[in-house]
Design a protein around this motif. Structure first.
Motif, PDB file in Angstrom:
ATOM      1  N   GLU A   1       0.822  -1.210   0.000  1.00  8.89           N
ATOM      2  CA  GLU A   1       0.000   0.000   0.000  1.00  8.89           C
ATOM      3  C   GLU A   1       0.857   1.262   0.000  1.00  8.89           C
ATOM      4  OE1 GLU A   1      -3.405   0.728   2.220  1.00  8.89           O
ATOM      5  OE2 GLU A   1      -4.301  -1.254   1.937  1.00  8.89           O
ATOM      6  N   VAL A   2       1.980   1.217   0.710  1.00 10.96           N
ATOM      7  CA  VAL A   2       2.874   2.376   0.732  1.00 10.96           C
ATOM      8  C   VAL A   2       3.420   2.642  -0.663  1.00 10.96           C
ATOM      9  CG1 VAL A   2       5.108   3.194   1.561  1.00 10.96           C
ATOM     10  CG2 VAL A   2       3.479   2.192   3.167  1.00 10.96           C
ATOM     11  N   LEU A   3       3.888   1.593  -1.327  1.00  6.55           N
ATOM     12  CA  LEU A   3       4.461   1.764  -2.663  1.00  6.55           C
ATOM     13  C   LEU A   3       3.407   2.196  -3.677  1.00  6.55           C
ATOM     14  CD1 LEU A   3       6.845  -1.328  -2.716  1.00  6.55           C
ATOM     15  CD2 LEU A   3       7.500   1.074  -2.570  1.00  6.55           C
ATOM     16  N   GLU A   4       2.218   1.624  -3.568  1.00 10.87           N
ATOM     17  CA  GLU A   4       1.147   1.991  -4.499  1.00 10.87           C
ATOM     18  C   GLU A   4       0.697   3.429  -4.277  1.00 10.87           C
ATOM     19  OE1 GLU A   4      -1.768  -0.989  -3.724  1.00 10.87           O
ATOM     20  OE2 GLU A   4      -0.585  -2.593  -4.666  1.00 10.87           O
ATOM     21  N   ALA A   5       0.577   3.828  -3.013  1.00  8.98           N
ATOM     22  CA  ALA A   5       0.176   5.203  -2.723  1.00  8.98           C
ATOM     23  C   ALA A   5       1.238   6.193  -3.189  1.00  8.98           C
ATOM     24  CB  ALA A   5      -0.090   5.380  -1.229  1.00  8.98           C
ATOM     25  N   ALA A   6       2.513   5.830  -3.011  1.00 13.85           N
ATOM     26  CA  ALA A   6       3.585   6.713  -3.449  1.00 13.85           C
ATOM     27  C   ALA A   6       3.588   6.848  -4.964  1.00 13.85           C
ATOM     28  CB  ALA A   6       4.929   6.188  -2.961  1.00 13.85           C
ATOM     29  N   ALA A   7       3.322   5.757  -5.666  1.00 18.61           N
ATOM     30  CA  ALA A   7       3.257   5.817  -7.125  1.00 18.61           C
ATOM     31  C   ALA A   7       2.094   6.687  -7.589  1.00 18.61           C
ATOM     32  CB  ALA A   7       3.124   4.408  -7.697  1.00 18.61           C
ATOM     33  N   ALA A   8       1.005   6.668  -6.831  1.00 15.74           N
ATOM     34  CA  ALA A   8      -0.169   7.464  -7.184  1.00 15.74           C
ATOM     35  C   ALA A   8      -0.050   8.910  -6.717  1.00 15.74           C
ATOM     36  CB  ALA A   8      -1.426   6.835  -6.576  1.00 15.74           C
ATOM     37  N   ASN A   9       0.860   9.169  -5.779  1.00 13.12           N
ATOM     38  CA  ASN A   9       1.013  10.519  -5.206  1.00 13.12           C
ATOM     39  C   ASN A   9       2.486  10.918  -5.159  1.00 13.12           C
ATOM     40  OD1 ASN A   9      -1.923  11.038  -3.923  1.00 13.12           O
ATOM     41  ND2 ASN A   9      -1.332   8.919  -3.501  1.00 13.12           N
ATOM     42  N   PRO A  10       3.162  10.923  -6.303  1.00 14.27           N
ATOM     43  CA  PRO A  10       4.603  11.211  -6.291  1.00 14.27           C
ATOM     44  C   PRO A  10       4.938  12.646  -5.930  1.00 14.27           C
ATOM     45  CG  PRO A  10       3.792  11.141  -8.538  1.00 14.27           C
ATOM     46  CD  PRO A  10       2.657  10.688  -7.666  1.00 14.27           C
ATOM     47  N   ASP A  11       3.923  13.516  -5.883  1.00 14.66           N
ATOM     48  CA  ASP A  11       4.172  14.913  -5.511  1.00 14.66           C
ATOM     49  C   ASP A  11       4.332  15.105  -4.014  1.00 14.66           C
ATOM     50  OD1 ASP A  11       1.395  14.146  -5.441  1.00 14.66           O
ATOM     51  OD2 ASP A  11       0.870  16.250  -5.110  1.00 14.66           O
ATOM     52  N   VAL A  12       3.973  14.086  -3.215  1.00 19.34           N
ATOM     53  CA  VAL A  12       4.051  14.251  -1.757  1.00 19.34           C
ATOM     54  C   VAL A  12       4.670  13.066  -1.012  1.00 19.34           C
ATOM     55  CG1 VAL A  12       2.189  15.940  -1.487  1.00 19.34           C
ATOM     56  CG2 VAL A  12       1.641  13.504  -1.545  1.00 19.34           C
TER      57      VAL A  12
END
Length: 292
Positions: A83-94
């Motif tokens: 979930e961390v990696l997926e969220a980071a991929a979806a929110n690379p601005d933050v």
């Protein structure tokens, strides 16, 4: 959209995702959280990785985000790195994703680390207290080798912890594992591995400062304590010899970045040092440029 360093107010290098979306909280985690709420007099939020992204975007901050795999040490089901990696991929601005693997898993931990690096992990979080391991045990060195070879960062919890605080026997959590002098061995044996000592390292603050002065590859994040409680020696070194190695971290959701920044503004920190701590040191360490 990627990170825009120019528009960021700060980079918080210590942020937790506390639950997976659409999954019930692990009962052991629930027990620990309830004890912490009684001990500290409050119940912090339990955000998912996506909720962390939304929270930090509102504040124009970037967050180094992770969970902790401490199944062996705590007996609780780990939160997923997925979930961390997926969220980071979806929110690379933050979001800047760090991963967590339990060192006790040996060869499997090494295998998982390689897989997580291939998927975009930018570093690894270790919590010697809850993972119940000595950082300088050579049994874990193959794991550090993988992180070092990839040019990534190892972030180690140091000092006391709120996990288990107030529970009988501290919930079985042993503080001894997080003496930063154990990490000094790792820094000496892996000079190419960038290491962050997390938190003011009570009761070993002097040791942490000495290590960061002595080892070029060791940094300190200032998370987990409200800055108004920082000891004088920590403030002194932040203003002087370690001004390029101190990093803003909140330990959200335990401490909000709003609270941390409000307290930090009241400290006697030199004007030229504040931007280093809040953003510039982390940007350099993480390899974030104005065009990232």
């Amino acid at each position: 959209m990627s990170l825009d360093l120019e528009t960021l107010v700060a980079i918080d290098v210590h942020v937790h995702a506390e639950r997976n979306a659409d999954e019930p909280q692990d009962p052991v985690t629930g027990e620990v959280l309830a004890a912490a709420a009684r001990y500290f007099g409050g119940s912090p939020a339990q955000p998912t990785a996506q909720e962390v992204a939304d929270y930090y975007r509102e504040r124009r901050m970037a967050a180094v985000i992770f969970t902790i795999d401490d199944e062996a040490g705590m007996g609780r089901k780990r939160l997923g790195n997925d979930e961390v990696l997926e969220a980071a991929a979806a929110n690379p601005d933050v979001l800047i994703p760090f991963a967590s693997v339990d060192p006790h898993k040996g060869k499997l931990a090494v295998r998982e680390a390689r897989e997580l690096i291939a998927r975009g992990a930018r570093g690894f979080k270790f919590h010697p207290n809850t993972q119940a391991f000595w950082p300088n045990d050579r049994e874990h060195y193959p794991l550090y080798e993988v992180i070092a070879e990839a040019g990534l960062i190892a972030l180690f919890h140091s000092g006391t912890t709120g996990i288990g605080a107030g529970m009988p026997g501290g919930g079985g959590v042993r503080l001894k594992y997080s003496n930063p002098m154990c990490v000094d061995d790792v820094a000496a044996d892996f000079p190419g591995l960038d290491i962050i000592l997390a938190h003011p390292s009570f009761p070993w603050q002097d040791e942490a400062l000495a290590i960061a002065v002595h080892k070029p590859n060791v940094y300190i994040d200032l998370s987990g304590w409200a800055p108004k409680y920082f000891p004088e020696n920590l403030i002194q070194y932040t203003n002087s010899r370690l001004k390029h190695k101190m990093l803003f971290g909140s330990d959200y959701p335990l401490i909000t970045p709003d609270r941390w920044l409000r307290d930090f503004a009241q400290l006697a920190i030199k004007d030229e040092v504040r931007p280093l701590v809040l953003k510039e040191n982390a940007a350099r360490l993480l390899g974030i440029s104005a065009s990232t």
